[in-house]
Design an enzyme around this catalytic site. Structure first.
Site, PDB file in Angstrom:
ATOM      1  N   ARG A 123       0.822  -1.207   0.000  1.00  0.00           N
ATOM      2  CA  ARG A 123       0.000   0.000   0.000  1.00  0.00           C
ATOM      3  C   ARG A 123       0.863   1.267   0.000  1.00  0.00           C
ATOM      4  O   ARG A 123       0.546   2.249  -0.669  1.00  0.00           O
ATOM      5  CB  ARG A 123      -0.918  -0.030   1.227  1.00  0.00           C
ATOM      6  CG  ARG A 123      -1.881   1.126   1.274  1.00  0.00           C
ATOM      7  CD  ARG A 123      -2.993   0.857   2.281  1.00  0.00           C
ATOM      8  NE  ARG A 123      -3.962   1.941   2.286  1.00  0.00           N
ATOM      9  CZ  ARG A 123      -4.227   2.705   3.353  1.00  0.00           C
ATOM     10  NH1 ARG A 123      -3.596   2.485   4.492  1.00  0.00           N
ATOM     11  NH2 ARG A 123      -5.119   3.658   3.279  1.00  0.00           N
TER      12      ARG A 123
ATOM     13  N   HIS B  20       0.588   4.322  -2.646  1.00  0.00           N
ATOM     14  CA  HIS B  20       0.364   5.718  -2.257  1.00  0.00           C
ATOM     15  C   HIS B  20       1.520   6.608  -2.699  1.00  0.00           C
ATOM     16  O   HIS B  20       1.329   7.767  -3.041  1.00  0.00           O
ATOM     17  CB  HIS B  20       0.157   5.824  -0.740  1.00  0.00           C
ATOM     18  CG  HIS B  20      -1.203   5.391  -0.302  1.00  0.00           C
ATOM     19  ND1 HIS B  20      -1.817   5.859   0.825  1.00  0.00           N
ATOM     20  CD2 HIS B  20      -2.078   4.516  -0.858  1.00  0.00           C
ATOM     21  CE1 HIS B  20      -3.020   5.299   0.951  1.00  0.00           C
ATOM     22  NE2 HIS B  20      -3.192   4.463  -0.050  1.00  0.00           N
TER      23      HIS B  20
ATOM     24  N   ASN C 145      -3.613   8.329   4.645  1.00  0.00           N
ATOM     25  CA  ASN C 145      -2.294   7.944   5.113  1.00  0.00           C
ATOM     26  C   ASN C 145      -2.233   7.564   6.557  1.00  0.00           C
ATOM     27  O   ASN C 145      -1.215   7.076   7.015  1.00  0.00           O
ATOM     28  CB  ASN C 145      -1.394   9.176   5.053  1.00  0.00           C
ATOM     29  CG  ASN C 145      -0.614   9.180   3.835  1.00  0.00           C
ATOM     30  OD1 ASN C 145      -0.541   8.184   3.152  1.00  0.00           O
ATOM     31  ND2 ASN C 145      -0.026  10.299   3.587  1.00  0.00           N
TER      32      ASN C 145
ATOM     33  N   HIS D 258      -6.068  -6.018  -2.266  1.00  0.00           N
ATOM     34  CA  HIS D 258      -6.903  -6.133  -1.067  1.00  0.00           C
ATOM     35  C   HIS D 258      -7.132  -7.578  -0.641  1.00  0.00           C
ATOM     36  O   HIS D 258      -7.846  -7.822   0.325  1.00  0.00           O
ATOM     37  CB  HIS D 258      -8.236  -5.402  -1.275  1.00  0.00           C
ATOM     38  CG  HIS D 258      -8.080  -3.908  -1.328  1.00  0.00           C
ATOM     39  ND1 HIS D 258      -9.081  -3.041  -1.660  1.00  0.00           N
ATOM     40  CD2 HIS D 258      -6.991  -3.123  -1.072  1.00  0.00           C
ATOM     41  CE1 HIS D 258      -8.640  -1.787  -1.605  1.00  0.00           C
ATOM     42  NE2 HIS D 258      -7.362  -1.816  -1.262  1.00  0.00           N
TER      43      HIS D 258
HETATM   44  C1  HEM Z   1      -8.611   1.296  -6.318  1.00  0.00           C
HETATM   45  C2  HEM Z   1      -8.544   2.203  -5.361  1.00  0.00           C
HETATM   46  C3  HEM Z   1      -8.203   1.868  -3.944  1.00  0.00           C
HETATM   47  C4  HEM Z   1      -8.880   2.283  -2.843  1.00  0.00           C
HETATM   48  C5  HEM Z   1     -10.099   3.165  -2.824  1.00  0.00           C
HETATM   49  C6  HEM Z   1      -8.209   1.705  -1.703  1.00  0.00           C
HETATM   50  C7  HEM Z   1      -8.603   1.934  -0.398  1.00  0.00           C
HETATM   51  C8  HEM Z   1      -8.036   1.305   0.698  1.00  0.00           C
HETATM   52  C9  HEM Z   1      -8.455   1.505   2.061  1.00  0.00           C
HETATM   53  C10 HEM Z   1      -9.554   2.458   2.507  1.00  0.00           C
HETATM   54  C11 HEM Z   1      -7.705   0.703   2.836  1.00  0.00           C
HETATM   55  C12 HEM Z   1      -7.809   0.529   4.344  1.00  0.00           C
HETATM   56  C13 HEM Z   1      -7.039   1.588   5.067  1.00  0.00           C
HETATM   57  C14 HEM Z   1      -7.343   1.499   6.527  1.00  0.00           C
HETATM   58  O1  HEM Z   1      -8.489   1.747   6.901  1.00  0.00           O
HETATM   59  O2  HEM Z   1      -6.441   1.141   7.314  1.00  0.00           O
HETATM   60  C15 HEM Z   1      -6.813  -0.017   1.977  1.00  0.00           C
HETATM   61  C16 HEM Z   1      -5.905  -0.940   2.400  1.00  0.00           C
HETATM   62  C17 HEM Z   1      -5.005  -1.567   1.580  1.00  0.00           C
HETATM   63  N1  HEM Z   1      -4.838  -1.327   0.239  1.00  0.00           N
HETATM   64 FE1  HEM Z   1      -6.042  -0.238  -0.954  1.00  0.00          FE
HETATM   65  N2  HEM Z   1      -7.164   0.967  -2.120  1.00  0.00           N
HETATM   66  C18 HEM Z   1      -7.107   1.037  -3.480  1.00  0.00           C
HETATM   67  C19 HEM Z   1      -6.154   0.469  -4.286  1.00  0.00           C
HETATM   68  C20 HEM Z   1      -5.094  -0.255  -3.835  1.00  0.00           C
HETATM   69  C21 HEM Z   1      -3.954  -0.644  -4.628  1.00  0.00           C
HETATM   70  C22 HEM Z   1      -3.715  -0.223  -6.070  1.00  0.00           C
HETATM   71  C23 HEM Z   1      -3.151  -1.378  -3.833  1.00  0.00           C
HETATM   72  C24 HEM Z   1      -1.817  -2.019  -4.154  1.00  0.00           C
HETATM   73  C25 HEM Z   1      -1.571  -2.647  -5.278  1.00  0.00           C
HETATM   74  C26 HEM Z   1      -3.785  -1.453  -2.536  1.00  0.00           C
HETATM   75  C27 HEM Z   1      -3.300  -2.166  -1.473  1.00  0.00           C
HETATM   76  C28 HEM Z   1      -3.831  -2.134  -0.199  1.00  0.00           C
HETATM   77  C29 HEM Z   1      -3.347  -2.961   0.882  1.00  0.00           C
HETATM   78  C30 HEM Z   1      -2.276  -4.032   0.778  1.00  0.00           C
HETATM   79  C31 HEM Z   1      -4.068  -2.594   2.012  1.00  0.00           C
HETATM   80  C32 HEM Z   1      -3.889  -3.142   3.429  1.00  0.00           C
HETATM   81  C33 HEM Z   1      -2.857  -2.286   4.140  1.00  0.00           C
HETATM   82  C34 HEM Z   1      -2.461  -2.803   5.498  1.00  0.00           C
HETATM   83  O3  HEM Z   1      -2.721  -3.960   5.842  1.00  0.00           O
HETATM   84  O4  HEM Z   1      -1.837  -2.007   6.236  1.00  0.00           O
HETATM   85  N3  HEM Z   1      -4.941  -0.745  -2.571  1.00  0.00           N
HETATM   86  N4  HEM Z   1      -7.028   0.370   0.689  1.00  0.00           N
HETATM   87  C1  LIG Z   2       2.276   7.686   9.577  1.00  0.00           C
HETATM   88  C2  LIG Z   2       1.823   9.073   9.689  1.00  0.00           C
HETATM   89  O1  LIG Z   2       2.569   9.998   9.564  1.00  0.00           O
HETATM   90  N1  LIG Z   2       0.516   9.220   9.906  1.00  0.00           N
HETATM   91  C3  LIG Z   2      -0.095  10.526  10.032  1.00  0.00           C
HETATM   92  C4  LIG Z   2      -1.205  10.632   9.018  1.00  0.00           C
HETATM   93  O2  LIG Z   2      -1.977  11.766   9.232  1.00  0.00           O
HETATM   94  C5  LIG Z   2      -2.547  11.890  10.543  1.00  0.00           C
HETATM   95  C6  LIG Z   2      -3.379  13.132  10.551  1.00  0.00           C
HETATM   96  O3  LIG Z   2      -4.404  13.028   9.622  1.00  0.00           O
HETATM   97  C7  LIG Z   2      -1.433  11.968  11.595  1.00  0.00           C
HETATM   98  O4  LIG Z   2      -2.008  12.034  12.881  1.00  0.00           O
HETATM   99  C8  LIG Z   2      -0.609  10.699  11.466  1.00  0.00           C
HETATM  100  O5  LIG Z   2       0.487  10.760  12.341  1.00  0.00           O
END
Ligand code: HEM
Ligand SMILES: CC(=O)N[C@H]1CO[C@H](CO)[C@@H](O)[C@@H]1O
Ligand SMILES: *[C@@H]1O[C@H](CO)[C@@H](O)[C@H](O)[C@H]1NC(C)=O
Ligand SMILES: *[C@@H]1O[C@H](CO)[C@@H](O)[C@H](O)[C@H]1NC(C)=O
Ligand SMILES: *[C@@H]1O[C@H](CO)[C@@H](O)[C@H](O)[C@H]1NC(C)=O
Ligand SMILES: *[C@@H]1O[C@H](CO)[C@@H](O)[C@H](O)[C@H]1NC(C)=O
Ligand SMILES: *[C@@H]1O[C@H](CO)[C@@H](O)[C@H](O)[C@H]1NC(C)=O
Length: 325
Positions: free
Chosen positions: A63, A67, A92, A190
């Site tokens: 991720r 980003h 982020n 995902h």
């Molecule tokens: C298509 C648009 C996308 C949206 C709207 C999206 C949105 C999100 C959101 C909301 C989360 C959860 C964040 C949280 O609440 O902690 C997430 C997690 C994640 N996303 Fe996406 N994402 C997108 C595309 C992608 C892409 C392109 C990748 C990588 C190829 C990706 C890989 C991941 C991974 C691996 C996680 C889990 C992160 C973790 O376990 O810390 N996503 N994504």
């Molecule tokens: C990892 C990191 O820097 N996270 C920051 C993302 O943004 C929030 C505010 O929206 C900060 O509180 C976090 O520290």
């Protein structure tokens, strides 16, 4: 005839110049072969040593790479500490793994100071950590250079959000040089990792439907999330997987869930609302597993090239969290 020949000559010369110019400014395999021959091995060794003890970081790095690439290109702008930097953006706040990247950077700085960019480190760490946890492997040509600018507004505008519909997602991906295939494949990321309630709660509590539930989500799944995960509308700490039961395994189950209307985010479910995208999901599900891995790899390589800085652009940071002074 003579006219044609000299015209041809000019075309060839200009073509050659353009070719030389562009190869100079392109990523290539093993970019550090002479400047820091052990670089890629050092990254891989560190990942092999530490990711098995913390496999959930593979998702975090995948991720992080996404980003990074979607804002100002893959230039490690995501790593910069700045009160107005990308790290402060809404999407982020759940990024993880910054200390791990800093450690890898310090190992590389001891081996060959000022040579390996933080942008390449993110790309390599993301690839290696996904690969060592049983996911796909993709090529990572190197030679990215680090940016000097990080801007929270740009991150908020350019990273797609979980409430985006298909049109918005595709427009966003197109703006980054990616197409429907890339959108479907990369969303397959995902299949691993976790999220937090704010990315789904509006679907459970704030739909215009009298029940409050988003009617496009399987109702049993929605009820279950409400009863067991996001039990209050303001819960912003509970973690939940996008691919329940299989969040540690890079497999097709994410796509299976989409066909059952059990995508966690609206942006996941949105992939079934477009005919081309839906057909691709069905193709992935009816193909041997390596097809998904192969296609994912292609899209990752493409993502890793977004707007990269090469040649003399940008810099090689000494510390990933700071621009060089
Ligand atoms: C298509 C648009 C996308 C949206 C709207 C999206 C949105 C999100 C959101 C909301 C989360 C959860 C964040 C949280 O609440 O902690 C997430 C997690 C994640 N996303 Fe996406 N994402 C997108 C595309 C992608 C892409 C392109 C990748 C990588 C190829 C990706 C890989 C991941 C991974 C691996 C996680 C889990 C992160 C973790 O376990 O810390 N996503 N994504
Ligand atoms: C990892 C990191 O820097 N996270 C920051 C993302 O943004 C929030 C505010 O929206 C900060 O509180 C976090 O520290
Ligand atoms: C950058 O910020 C992180 C988190 O706030 C901190 O741990 C780290 O030490 C900072 N790095 C530098 C070089 O200031
Ligand atoms: C950050 O980006 C936004 C949107 O592109 C722009 O309006 C703003 O001026 C930028 N901020 C800085 C400090 O450059
Ligand atoms: C998708 O979302 C955008 C922005 O919210 C909106 O303008 C557009 O009408 C939506 N498209 C569809 C097909 O719902
Ligand atoms: C629901 O909508 C209200 C009013 O727009 C808002 O204040 C609240 O934060 C939303 N809650 C969720 C969980 O989306
Ligand atoms: C979560 O919500 C609490 C209380 O509303 C708030 O203080 C906190 O900053 C929020 N945390 C995040 C990460 O948004």
């Amino acid at each position: 005839m003579a006219g044609t020949a000299s015209l041809l000559g000019i075309v060839v010369v200009f073509g050659l110049l353009a070719f030389i110019g562009s190869t100079d400014a392109q990523l290539r395999m093993n970019f550090y072969a002479t400047s820091c021959p052990k670089a890629e091995q050092i990254v891989l060794n560190y990942v092999k040593q530490h990711i098995p003890n913390a496999p959930s970081l593979a998702a975090a790095f995948l991720r992080m790479h996404f980003h990074d690439c979607f804002v100002r290109g893959c230039d490690a702008s995501i790593l910069l500490n700045s009160t107005t930097g990308e790290k402060n953006a809404i999407p982020n706040r759940t990024l993880r793994g910054f200390a791990f990247i800093d450690t890898v950077k310090s190992l590389l700085e001891s081996e060959c100071p000022g040579v390996v960019s933080c942008a390449d480190i993110i790309s390599l760490v993301a690839r290696d950590s996904v690969a060592v946890t049983g996911g796909p492997f993709w090529e990572v040509p190197t030679g990215r250079r680090d940016g000097r600018i990080t801007n929270v507004t740009e991150a908020n505008n350019q990273i797609p959000g979980p409430f985006n519909n298909f049109t918005t997602l595709l427009t966003n991906f197109n703006n980054h040089g990616l197409d429907t295939t890339d959108l479907v494949l990369l969303s397959g990321g995902h299949t691993i990792g976790i999220s937090h309630c704010p990315a789904v709660s509006p679907r459970l509590y704030n739909s215009t439907d009298p029940s409050g539930l988003d009617p496009t989500m399987d109702s049993e799944y929605a009820e279950n999330l409400k009863a067991n995960k996001c039990r209050s509308p303001n819960d912003n700490t509970t973690r939940l997987e996008m691919d329940p039961g299989s969040r540690k395994t890079f497999d097709l189950s994410y796509y299976k869930l989409l066909l059952k209307r059990r995508g966690l985010f609206q942006s996941d479910d949105a992939l079934t609302t477009d005919a081309t995208s839906l057909a691709l999901i069905k193709q992935l599900l009816s193909s041997p597993p390596h097809f998904f891995f192969d296609q994912f790899a292609k899209s990752m390589e493409k993502m890793g090239r977004i707007n990269v800085k090469t040649g003399t652009e940008g810099e090689i940071r000494k510390q990933c969290a700071l621009v060089n002074s």
